[in-house]
Design a protein around this motif. Structure first.
Motif, PDB file in Angstrom:
ATOM      1  N   THR A  43       2.611   1.680  -3.434  1.00 41.91           N
ATOM      2  CA  THR A  43       1.671   2.090  -4.480  1.00 41.91           C
ATOM      3  C   THR A  43       1.267   3.549  -4.310  1.00 41.91           C
ATOM      4  N   ARG A  44       1.003   3.963  -3.059  1.00 38.94           N
ATOM      5  CA  ARG A  44       0.583   5.345  -2.825  1.00 38.94           C
ATOM      6  C   ARG A  44       1.706   6.321  -3.162  1.00 38.94           C
ATOM      7  N   ARG A  45       2.928   6.023  -2.701  1.00 38.34           N
ATOM      8  CA  ARG A  45       4.042   6.951  -2.950  1.00 38.34           C
ATOM      9  C   ARG A  45       4.400   6.989  -4.441  1.00 38.34           C
TER      10      ARG A  45
ATOM     11  N   GLU B 176       0.835  -1.202   0.000  1.00 40.83           N
ATOM     12  CA  GLU B 176       0.000   0.000   0.000  1.00 40.83           C
ATOM     13  C   GLU B 176       0.875   1.261   0.000  1.00 40.83           C
ATOM     14  N   GLU B 177       1.907   1.276   0.843  1.00 42.41           N
ATOM     15  CA  GLU B 177       2.804   2.442   0.905  1.00 42.41           C
ATOM     16  C   GLU B 177       3.508   2.658  -0.435  1.00 42.41           C
TER      17      GLU B 177
ATOM     18  N   ALA C  96       2.402   6.740  -6.917  1.00 38.50           N
ATOM     19  CA  ALA C  96       1.431   7.629  -7.566  1.00 38.50           C
ATOM     20  C   ALA C  96       1.760   9.090  -7.278  1.00 38.50           C
ATOM     21  N   GLU C  97       2.260   9.388  -6.066  1.00 43.44           N
ATOM     22  CA  GLU C  97       2.586  10.778  -5.695  1.00 43.44           C
ATOM     23  C   GLU C  97       3.784  11.307  -6.483  1.00 43.44           C
TER      24      GLU C  97
ATOM     25  N   THR D 143       9.198   0.498  -9.506  1.00 42.80           N
ATOM     26  CA  THR D 143       8.448   0.105  -8.332  1.00 42.80           C
ATOM     27  C   THR D 143       9.346  -0.780  -7.468  1.00 42.80           C
TER      28      THR D 143
END
Ligand code: SF4
Length: 237
Positions: A205-207, A202-203, A209-210, A224
């Motif tokens: 994937t979120r970062r 989750e971390e 995207a940021e 990734t």
């Protein structure tokens, strides 16, 4: 640590695979890994502290003295053509790595070394390594260490002109991209990959995207952390 090595031995934390290279330009490629003990840095968010942190781990128990011939026999028996040598900081043992890298290349394998970019590779090692994945530690990732310890500009310049290096930065926020831009422009680092810091899928994937759009705008490639997305924070994957 109290262990003494012969000239043809390495201090190994673990070897594992077949798995895949999880980061950088070879992401997704089948590979085996040899992880060496010891590091010259002390990153707070290090994901392999069992290679160097004697305040939390019994390093004598974590380490296995392994001969180069043993590692060669193991790696060449695997159904893959890529061997990734990682750590810790593997270039601490670089004199003993030369015979391993040469033997792997002679057997038709590709050799990548993951390094924090603070120790210059000897010419005898440079000759046998297909690619150095150089990962300098930014001020956030290497918090608590002075820049002069984390960033060795002369060494980065050496890698940059070697023709054998790709540069891979772990990024925890968009602000880190400005620090990378300064390093890249002052040392002509290329190619440059950025990848998100994170210990969970989750971390990551979120970062990712940021940072994706700002990184692309600055001319950086994206990576990734495929092993983490696939198997989570499991050791030896
Ligand atoms: S350089 Fe790598 S192995 Fe060494 S402390 Fe930092 S993250 Fe861990």
């Amino acid at each position: 640590m109290t262990i003494t090595l012969a000239d043809d031995e390495l201090l190994v934390a673990e070897r594992f695979g077949p798995t895949v290279q999880g980061e950088g330009p070879s992401t997704g490629r089948r590979a085996v890994f040899v992880r060496l003990m010891n590091c010259n840095l002390t990153c707070k968010t290090c994901d392999t502290p069992y290679t160097w942190d004697d305040s939390r781990f019994d390093l004598d128990a974590e380490a296995t003295v392994t001969s180069v011939s043993d590692l060669l026999a193991w790696a060449t028996a695997q159904p893959v053509d890529l061997v990734v040598i990682t750590g810790g900081e593997p270039l601490i043992q670089q004199r003993r790595l030369i015979a391993l890298a040469q033997g792997l290349v002679d057997a038709g394998l590709r050799v990548e070394i993951e390094t924090n970019g603070t120790i210059a590779p000897a010419p005898d090692l440079l000759a046998w390594v297909s690619q150095f994945n150089v990962s300098p530690k930014l001020s956030t990732f290497g918090a608590g260490m002075p820049a002069s310890k984390r960033i060795k500009r002369r060494v980065l310049g050496h890698f940059a002109v070697s023709g054998r290096a790709v540069f891979k930065f772990v990024v925890s926020s968009i602000a880190d991209l400005d620090e990378i831009t300064e390093l890249v422009s002052s040392h002509d680092l290329a190619p440059v990959y950025v990848m998100p810091e994170g210990r969970t899928a989750e971390e990551v994937t979120r970062r990712l995207a940021e940072i994706a759009d700002p990184a692309i705008e600055r001319g950086f490639h994206l990576s990734t952390r495929l092993h983490l997305l696939t198997w989570g924070d499991q050791r030896g994957r």
